[in-house]
Design a protein around this motif. Structure first.
Motif, PDB file in Angstrom:
ATOM      1  N   LYS A   4      17.508 -25.433  39.154  1.00  0.00           N
ATOM      2  CA  LYS A   4      18.539 -26.108  39.943  1.00  0.00           C
ATOM      3  C   LYS A   4      19.451 -25.037  40.549  1.00  0.00           C
ATOM      4  N   PRO A   5      19.862 -25.206  41.804  1.00  0.00           N
ATOM      5  CA  PRO A   5      20.713 -24.186  42.433  1.00  0.00           C
ATOM      6  C   PRO A   5      21.944 -23.896  41.572  1.00  0.00           C
ATOM      7  N   LYS A   6      22.186 -22.580  41.361  1.00  0.00           N
ATOM      8  CA  LYS A   6      23.283 -22.186  40.462  1.00  0.00           C
ATOM      9  C   LYS A   6      24.533 -21.757  41.210  1.00  0.00           C
ATOM     10  N   ASN A   7      24.405 -21.519  42.497  1.00  0.00           N
ATOM     11  CA  ASN A   7      25.567 -21.029  43.250  1.00  0.00           C
ATOM     12  C   ASN A   7      25.423 -21.462  44.703  1.00  0.00           C
ATOM     13  N   ASP A   8      26.425 -21.137  45.505  1.00  0.00           N
ATOM     14  CA  ASP A   8      26.423 -21.591  46.897  1.00  0.00           C
ATOM     15  C   ASP A   8      25.237 -21.031  47.680  1.00  0.00           C
ATOM     16  N   ALA A   9      24.863 -19.792  47.381  1.00  0.00           N
ATOM     17  CA  ALA A   9      23.752 -19.190  48.127  1.00  0.00           C
ATOM     18  C   ALA A   9      22.442 -19.938  47.837  1.00  0.00           C
ATOM     19  N   GLU A  10      22.245 -20.280  46.557  1.00  0.00           N
ATOM     20  CA  GLU A  10      21.020 -21.009  46.211  1.00  0.00           C
ATOM     21  C   GLU A  10      21.054 -22.429  46.771  1.00  0.00           C
ATOM     22  N   LYS A  11      22.236 -23.052  46.734  1.00  0.00           N
ATOM     23  CA  LYS A  11      22.345 -24.396  47.339  1.00  0.00           C
ATOM     24  C   LYS A  11      22.013 -24.344  48.821  1.00  0.00           C
ATOM     25  N   ALA A  12      22.523 -23.317  49.488  1.00  0.00           N
ATOM     26  CA  ALA A  12      22.265 -23.179  50.927  1.00  0.00           C
ATOM     27  C   ALA A  12      20.784 -22.919  51.187  1.00  0.00           C
ATOM     28  N   ALA A  13      20.143 -22.151  50.304  1.00  0.00           N
ATOM     29  CA  ALA A  13      18.711 -21.871  50.473  1.00  0.00           C
ATOM     30  C   ALA A  13      17.899 -23.155  50.360  1.00  0.00           C
ATOM     31  N   VAL A  14      18.247 -23.979  49.379  1.00  0.00           N
ATOM     32  CA  VAL A  14      17.521 -25.245  49.199  1.00  0.00           C
ATOM     33  C   VAL A  14      17.781 -26.171  50.384  1.00  0.00           C
ATOM     34  N   GLU A  15      19.034 -26.289  50.800  1.00  0.00           N
ATOM     35  CA  GLU A  15      19.339 -27.175  51.934  1.00  0.00           C
ATOM     36  C   GLU A  15      18.634 -26.708  53.207  1.00  0.00           C
ATOM     37  N   GLY A  16      18.619 -25.387  53.405  1.00  0.00           N
ATOM     38  CA  GLY A  16      17.946 -24.841  54.585  1.00  0.00           C
ATOM     39  C   GLY A  16      16.459 -25.131  54.565  1.00  0.00           C
ATOM     40  N   ALA A  17      15.859 -24.993  53.379  1.00  0.00           N
ATOM     41  CA  ALA A  17      14.421 -25.265  53.250  1.00  0.00           C
ATOM     42  C   ALA A  17      14.134 -26.744  53.484  1.00  0.00           C
ATOM     43  N   LEU A  18      14.978 -27.615  52.920  1.00  0.00           N
ATOM     44  CA  LEU A  18      14.765 -29.058  53.106  1.00  0.00           C
ATOM     45  C   LEU A  18      14.862 -29.419  54.590  1.00  0.00           C
ATOM     46  N   ALA A  19      15.798 -28.801  55.285  1.00  0.00           N
ATOM     47  CA  ALA A  19      15.948 -29.089  56.719  1.00  0.00           C
ATOM     48  C   ALA A  19      14.689 -28.689  57.482  1.00  0.00           C
ATOM     49  N   LYS A  20      14.116 -27.527  57.132  1.00  0.00           N
ATOM     50  CA  LYS A  20      12.869 -27.103  57.799  1.00  0.00           C
ATOM     51  C   LYS A  20      11.723 -28.046  57.436  1.00  0.00           C
ATOM     52  N   LEU A  21      11.673 -28.435  56.163  1.00  0.00           N
ATOM     53  CA  LEU A  21      10.554 -29.251  55.691  1.00  0.00           C
ATOM     54  C   LEU A  21      10.588 -30.665  56.262  1.00  0.00           C
ATOM     55  N   ARG A  22      11.747 -31.113  56.682  1.00  0.00           N
ATOM     56  CA  ARG A  22      11.810 -32.467  57.269  1.00  0.00           C
ATOM     57  C   ARG A  22      11.232 -32.509  58.669  1.00  0.00           C
ATOM     58  N   LYS A  23      10.866 -31.327  59.209  1.00  0.00           N
ATOM     59  CA  LYS A  23      10.362 -31.265  60.589  1.00  0.00           C
ATOM     60  C   LYS A  23       8.932 -30.730  60.609  1.00  0.00           C
ATOM     61  N   PRO A  24       7.951 -31.567  60.339  1.00  0.00           N
ATOM     62  CA  PRO A  24       6.568 -31.083  60.289  1.00  0.00           C
ATOM     63  C   PRO A  24       6.082 -30.563  61.629  1.00  0.00           C
ATOM     64  N   GLU A  25       6.750 -30.947  62.730  1.00  0.00           N
ATOM     65  CA  GLU A  25       6.270 -30.528  64.045  1.00  0.00           C
ATOM     66  C   GLU A  25       6.315 -29.014  64.242  1.00  0.00           C
ATOM     67  N   THR A  26       7.028 -28.298  63.345  1.00  0.00           N
ATOM     68  CA  THR A  26       6.982 -26.844  63.427  1.00  0.00           C
ATOM     69  C   THR A  26       6.118 -26.227  62.319  1.00  0.00           C
TER      70      THR A  26
END
Ligand SMILES: [Zn+2]
Length: 179
Positions: free
Chosen positions: A68-90
């Motif tokens: 589980k994300p332990k700090n802001d950087a890890e939270k941002a990494a997960v959120e960034g990845a989820l945003a990319k993953l929601r767009k299969p067109e890329t």
């Protein structure tokens, strides 16, 4: 080197999996503890004009950690990845001639005791499924730590599976989505 740019086509197996993407609840818990770092799985199923996709990717491949994300950087990494993953067109790109549009998209980061991973489902509606005969791979550009995607597809033309390695640009889906 040249051969690594092509997907190694595996002989289609007789193993059938349900041609519907199951609801997110619980479906990937079984996957997390058995996943292999470096290897994601992509299951695709076509019914009529609908192509459902389900991706399971180890956290290690996508964000470089599995907790589980332990700090802001890890939270941002997960959120960034989820945003990319929601767009299969890329990530997994259908030919424009197939006329596919994204009808639904869901991405989650799931953790178990020892592992974590991303579980993503997408639904595409394709006007001309017969043209969905190949798929371009942008996944490895988006996630450079990923090394392989095991692709399985089943549809009106049959089924296929392929071990798609990093460097592969496209996958032939014609034996699954041919008509
Ligand atoms: Zn793991």
């Amino acid at each position: 080197m040249k051969s690594s740019t092509h997907a190694k086509l595996a002989v289609a197996t007789l193993t059938l999996w349900l041609p519907l993407v199951s609801p997110a609840s619980g479906s990937s818990e079984r996957q997390l503890d058995s996943h292999e770092h470096g290897v994601s799985t992509l299951k695709m199923a076509q019914e009529g004009k609908k192509i459902s996709l389900e991706l399971e990717a180890p956290g290690d491949d996508i964000v470089g950690f599995e907790h589980k994300p332990k700090n802001d950087a890890e939270k941002a990494a997960v959120e960034g990845a989820l945003a990319k993953l929601r767009k299969p067109e890329t990530l997994f790109v259908m030919p424009s001639a197939a006329g596919c549009s994204l009808a639904a998209s869901d991405a989650e980061f799931e953790t178990s005791k020892d592992h974590a991973g991303f579980h993503v489902t997408w639904s595409l509606i394709c006007e001309t499924v017969a043209q969905a005969s190949s798929m371009q791979i942008g996944f490895f550009d988006a996630f450079p730590d990923a090394k392989e995607v095991e692709v399985e597809a089943v549809g009106s033309a049959g089924q296929m599976s392929a071990e798609v390695e990093k460097g592969t640009k496209s996958v032939d889906l014609s034996s699954a989505f041919g008509n």
